[in-house]
Design a protein around this motif. Structure first.
Motif, PDB file in Angstrom:
ATOM      1  N   UNK A  43       6.740 -13.648   2.080  1.00 37.67           N
ATOM      2  CA  UNK A  43       7.230 -12.493   1.331  1.00 37.67           C
ATOM      3  C   UNK A  43       6.084 -11.984   0.468  1.00 37.67           C
ATOM      4  N   UNK A  44       5.628 -10.764   0.747  1.00 34.97           N
ATOM      5  CA  UNK A  44       4.575 -10.174  -0.066  1.00 34.97           C
ATOM      6  C   UNK A  44       5.159  -9.168  -1.033  1.00 34.97           C
ATOM      7  N   UNK A  45       4.601  -9.139  -2.254  1.00 30.32           N
ATOM      8  CA  UNK A  45       5.019  -8.152  -3.247  1.00 30.32           C
ATOM      9  C   UNK A  45       3.807  -7.303  -3.597  1.00 30.32           C
ATOM     10  N   UNK A  46       3.975  -5.971  -3.523  1.00 31.32           N
ATOM     11  CA  UNK A  46       2.866  -5.066  -3.819  1.00 31.32           C
ATOM     12  C   UNK A  46       3.418  -3.848  -4.557  1.00 31.32           C
ATOM     13  N   UNK A  47       2.538  -2.925  -4.920  1.00 35.92           N
ATOM     14  CA  UNK A  47       2.950  -1.841  -5.802  1.00 35.92           C
ATOM     15  C   UNK A  47       3.044  -0.461  -5.170  1.00 35.92           C
ATOM     16  N   UNK A  48       2.773  -0.346  -3.872  1.00 36.00           N
ATOM     17  CA  UNK A  48       2.979   0.940  -3.199  1.00 36.00           C
ATOM     18  C   UNK A  48       3.610   0.692  -1.828  1.00 36.00           C
ATOM     19  N   UNK A  49       4.313   1.685  -1.312  1.00 31.41           N
ATOM     20  CA  UNK A  49       4.920   1.544   0.012  1.00 31.41           C
ATOM     21  C   UNK A  49       3.856   1.462   1.095  1.00 31.41           C
ATOM     22  N   UNK A  50       2.733   2.158   0.861  1.00 27.22           N
ATOM     23  CA  UNK A  50       1.645   2.107   1.840  1.00 27.22           C
ATOM     24  C   UNK A  50       1.131   0.685   1.991  1.00 27.22           C
ATOM     25  N   UNK A  51       0.950  -0.009   0.848  1.00 29.50           N
ATOM     26  CA  UNK A  51       0.480  -1.400   0.904  1.00 29.50           C
ATOM     27  C   UNK A  51       1.513  -2.286   1.609  1.00 29.50           C
ATOM     28  N   UNK A  52       2.790  -2.042   1.308  1.00 28.69           N
ATOM     29  CA  UNK A  52       3.834  -2.858   1.936  1.00 28.69           C
ATOM     30  C   UNK A  52       3.826  -2.682   3.452  1.00 28.69           C
ATOM     31  N   UNK A  53       3.636  -1.436   3.864  1.00 35.59           N
ATOM     32  CA  UNK A  53       3.589  -1.148   5.297  1.00 35.59           C
ATOM     33  C   UNK A  53       2.417  -1.879   5.956  1.00 35.59           C
ATOM     34  N   UNK A  54       1.270  -1.862   5.301  1.00 31.95           N
ATOM     35  CA  UNK A  54       0.089  -2.569   5.822  1.00 31.95           C
ATOM     36  C   UNK A  54       0.378  -4.063   5.979  1.00 31.95           C
ATOM     37  N   UNK A  55       1.075  -4.632   4.993  1.00 33.13           N
ATOM     38  CA  UNK A  55       1.355  -6.073   5.026  1.00 33.13           C
ATOM     39  C   UNK A  55       2.228  -6.458   6.219  1.00 33.13           C
ATOM     40  N   UNK A  56       3.275  -5.675   6.466  1.00 32.63           N
ATOM     41  CA  UNK A  56       4.178  -6.058   7.560  1.00 32.63           C
ATOM     42  C   UNK A  56       3.626  -5.612   8.915  1.00 32.63           C
ATOM     43  N   UNK A  57       3.074  -4.383   8.973  1.00 30.70           N
ATOM     44  CA  UNK A  57       2.682  -3.856  10.287  1.00 30.70           C
ATOM     45  C   UNK A  57       1.331  -4.377  10.753  1.00 30.70           C
ATOM     46  N   UNK A  58       0.395  -4.547   9.848  1.00 29.39           N
ATOM     47  CA  UNK A  58      -0.948  -4.975  10.254  1.00 29.39           C
ATOM     48  C   UNK A  58      -1.150  -6.487  10.100  1.00 29.39           C
ATOM     49  N   UNK A  59      -0.644  -7.052   9.010  1.00 31.14           N
ATOM     50  CA  UNK A  59      -0.923  -8.467   8.734  1.00 31.14           C
ATOM     51  C   UNK A  59       0.189  -9.408   9.178  1.00 31.14           C
ATOM     52  N   UNK A  60       1.352  -8.849   9.567  1.00 32.64           N
ATOM     53  CA  UNK A  60       2.417  -9.708  10.102  1.00 32.64           C
ATOM     54  C   UNK A  60       3.239 -10.433   9.059  1.00 32.64           C
ATOM     55  N   UNK A  61       3.217  -9.977   7.800  1.00 26.78           N
ATOM     56  CA  UNK A  61       4.108 -10.574   6.792  1.00 26.78           C
ATOM     57  C   UNK A  61       5.559 -10.367   7.229  1.00 26.78           C
ATOM     58  N   UNK A  62       6.430 -11.315   6.892  1.00 29.11           N
ATOM     59  CA  UNK A  62       7.845 -11.172   7.251  1.00 29.11           C
ATOM     60  C   UNK A  62       8.533 -10.103   6.412  1.00 29.11           C
ATOM     61  N   UNK A  63       8.188 -10.062   5.124  1.00 29.91           N
ATOM     62  CA  UNK A  63       8.777  -9.080   4.217  1.00 29.91           C
ATOM     63  C   UNK A  63       7.683  -8.580   3.281  1.00 29.91           C
ATOM     64  N   UNK A  64       7.759  -7.307   2.923  1.00 21.29           N
ATOM     65  CA  UNK A  64       6.860  -6.785   1.900  1.00 21.29           C
ATOM     66  C   UNK A  64       7.688  -5.886   0.992  1.00 21.29           C
ATOM     67  N   UNK A  65       7.689  -6.198  -0.300  1.00 25.92           N
ATOM     68  CA  UNK A  65       8.577  -5.532  -1.251  1.00 25.92           C
ATOM     69  C   UNK A  65       7.754  -4.820  -2.315  1.00 25.92           C
TER      70      UNK A  65
END
Lengths: 330, 330
Positions: free
Chosen positions: A173-195
Motif C-alpha cells: 500500500x503506497x501513500x502519496x500526495x497526488x493522483x498522478x503519483x498514485x497512478x505511477x505507483x500502481x500502473x508502472x511499479x505494480x503496487x497493489x494500492x496507492x492512496x
C-alpha cells in the motif's frame, strides 16, 4: 581554473529559501599526494539535507558550517589523480557537496560502474537505495504474505521499498500526495494500492485497502497519514521511522500517537538514519545494483539543469512537487 | 463444600468500582480424572487486570466474560488430586482467579517451592518478576555503565527492574509518586536517584539526575513523566513500553511524543505483554528464584485480608496508594 559551488549562508528558520545559499566561484587548489579531482556530472538533492542545514545536538551528523559548501551526494569522473586507487577516468559517487568540482582523498568516494547511468546510480544505488534496503530488510524484516504501508511512496526511497516488498510477495500500500503519483505507483511499479492522503475519503480508502490490517509501516512523512496507518497496525507490527518530511519545516513538530497502541499491539518502532550503517553501503550497493541490472527496480528521475537550479530546486522535495528522484545535471 | 469467589458483573467505563463485581458462593464440583482442587492462600492484584475487564479486539488476551470468576494470579496448595503430577500438598501458582478454591487440570499451574514465602512468590517470581526480567533483558538489553529510567519504580515490576539493573552496574533513576516511595527506592533498594513526578521541579530533578542522558527507559505509567524522560534519551536509546497505568482509566489516551526524536536519536521502542512469552516463564522463574535466594532482590508486599477486600483493593493500584506488591491473603 575556477568553478561554481553552493555554500550555506544562513540556517533555515522554517522553510528553505534561495537566500540561504550563496553561489560562489572557487579556484581549483593544487592536488596533494593522495588526492584526486572529481568533475561532478550529477548532484543529488535529498530530504536529509534539511537536517544538515540546522544545528541540533541530537542529530546524527554535524551540521554544515556557515560558509562551507553545502553537503550533498553526487556522481562524477576523476579528471586528475595523485591517488593510485582512483585513476583518471574512474567514475565515483559520494558526499562531494553542491559543487562542479571536488577535491578528495578518496575516503568519501565509492567507485561505480560506467554501465549504469549516473541518474540510476543516484536514484537506486546511492542514498535512496541503501536507505530503502536497510529500512526494509534490517528494520522491518518482511515476510511473504504480509501487508506493508509506505508513506512518500512515490519518493526516491519509498518507491524502492515498495518494489522490493512487492518482489518478495507482500501486499503493498503506497501513500502519496497526488493522483498522478498514485497512478505511477500502481500502473508502472505494480503496487497493489496507492492512496492520495489529501483525498477526503483517505481513511475509508485505507480501511478498504488494509482489510487484513498492516504488518509493516515504512514512515517517510509524518503528517496526515501517520495516525490512520498507525491505528491499522496488526499485533506484532513493525514500524521503520525513516523520515518525517511533513514535520521538518514546522516550528513545532506534531505529537505522535498514544503509546497505548504500542502495548496493546506489541509494536516495534525503530528510527534509523544511514550514516550509522555506512559500513554496510558496499553490501547494499551490490545487492541493489544486481536488482537494477535484472530490471527488478524501476525509477524516475526529476532532473534540473545547472548548479544554480539547486538552490530553489531543493524545495520541490518539501512541497512534494518533484516527480521522482530529484537530481541536478551539470 | 461451598466457597467464595468474585465474578465480573459489569465492565468499567473509566474507573474501577466495587459494583463491577459480585461476591458469590460456589459449590465445589466433583473432580474429573486429571483434575486437582487448589486451596488458594494468596491472590495477586495486578494492573493487567484492568485490561482483562474490557473487551478490545486488539488486546493480547480475551477479556473475562461477564459472570465468570475474575482472572487473577494466585498461590495455593493442592488439597485433592486426581492428577499424578500434582499430588496433595504440592504448592502451585497460576492464573486461578479471584477465588478461595480452584479446580484445574494442571495446564495453568506451575509448581513452586515451599521454602519461598507465598508473598515472595507473587512479588518476585510470578507475573511482576517475569515481566521485569523479560523487559529488562530481552527488550532493553542493558549494558554496564548505561543509565536507565523507570516509571512506577516503586511498583512490583519497576522495583525489580531497578534492582536487577543496579546489580548489573547501571545508573538507576526511579520515578514514583510519593516521597515515601522515593525514600524506599534509594535507601532500601539502592537506586541512584528517585524522583517524585508530582514535584514542581521534577524536570530539573530529572535533568540533574540524568547528566549523561538516559540510555534505557522502562515505561510503566505514561502521564507526566513520559515526555521529560523521552526528551532526555540518548542516541540509540531503547524504550520498553510495559504499562501505561496513568492512561488506562481515561476515556481518551494522551498523545505520545513527536516521532522526530525517534529519528534524530534512532530510538527503538518496543511494546510487550507477557502472555506472548509464556513459554519463557520457567526459565525466567528459575533465574528470579535464584536471585531471590541470594538476597539480590528485595520486595515489599501490601497485603489485604480476605477475599472481599479484592473488590475495592484493586483501585489502590490506580490511585498509587499501594506500597509494594498488592496481595490478598485468604
Amino acid at each position: 581554473m575556477s568553478y561554481k559551488a553552493i555554500t550555506l549562508k544562513k540556517r533555515p528558520e522554517t522553510v528553505i529559501s534561495e537566500d540561504l545559499f550563496d553561489v560562489v566561484e572557487l579556484n581549483q587548489p593544487d592536488l596533494l599526494d593522495g588526492q584526486v579531482l572529481v568533475k561532478l556530472s550529477h548532484l543529488s538533492l535529498d530530504p536529509a539535507m534539511r537536517g544538515w542545514m540546522s544545528p541540533d545536538e541530537n542529530s546524527y551528523i554535524p551540521p554544515v558550517k556557515l560558509g562551507d559548501v553545502m553537503r550533498a551526494s553526487g556522481v562524477g569522473d576523476i579528471v586528475e589523480s595523485k591517488n593510485e586507487q582512483f585513476p583518471v577516468g574512474t567514475r565515483v559517487m559520494g558526499l562531494m557537496g553542491l559543487t562542479e568540482y571536488a577535491v578528495s582523498d578518496g575516503s568519501n568516494l565509492n567507485i561505480v560502474p560506467k554501465e549504469i547511468p549516473q541518474e540510476a546510480i543516484l536514484s537506486v544505488v546511492a542514498l535512496p537505495g541503501v536507505t530503502a534496503y536497510h529500512g526494509l530488510f534490517e528494520v522491518l524484516k518482511p515476510q511473504k504474505g504480509q501487508t506493508i504501508a509506505i508513506t512518500a511512496a512515490a519518493g526516491s526511497v519509498g518507491s524502492l521499498v515498495g518494489q522490493m516488498a512487492k518482489n518478495l510477495g507482500l501486499t503493498v500500500i503506497g501513500v502519496a500526495g497526488t493522483n498522478e503519483k498514485c497512478q505511477w505507483l500502481t500502473e508502472e511499479l505494480g503496487f497493489d494500492h496507492a492512496l492520495n492522503y489529501k483525498a477526503d475519503d483517505f481513511q475509508n480508502q485505507l480501511t478498504n485497502a488494509s482489510s487484513n490490517g498492516i504488518d509493516l509501516f515504512f514512515e517517510n512523512t509524518g503528517g496526515t497519514a501517520q495516525a490512520p496507518i498507525f491505528n491499522a497496525m496488526n499485533a506484532h507490527g513493525r514500524i521503520a521511522v525513516c523520515g518525517l518530511i511533513a514535520e521538518y519545516n514546522k516550528t513545532e513538530a506534531s505529537a505522535g500517537p498514544s503509546w497505548v497502541g504500542i502495548i496493546k499491539k506489541r509494536l516495534n518502532i525503530q528510527g534509523f538514519t544511514m550514516p550509522d550503517h555506512f559500513h554496510k553501503f558496499p553490501e547494499y550497493g551490490k545487492a541493489l545494483g544486481q536488482m537494477l541490472m535484472k530490471g527488478e527496480l524501476k525509477y524516475r528521475a526529476h532532473t534540473l539543469e545547472g548548479i544554480n537550479s539547486a538552490t530553489s530546486g531543493i524545495n520541490l522535495l518539501f512541497s512534494g512537487e518533484n516527480k521522482g528522484k530529484l537530481i541536478v545535471k551539470l
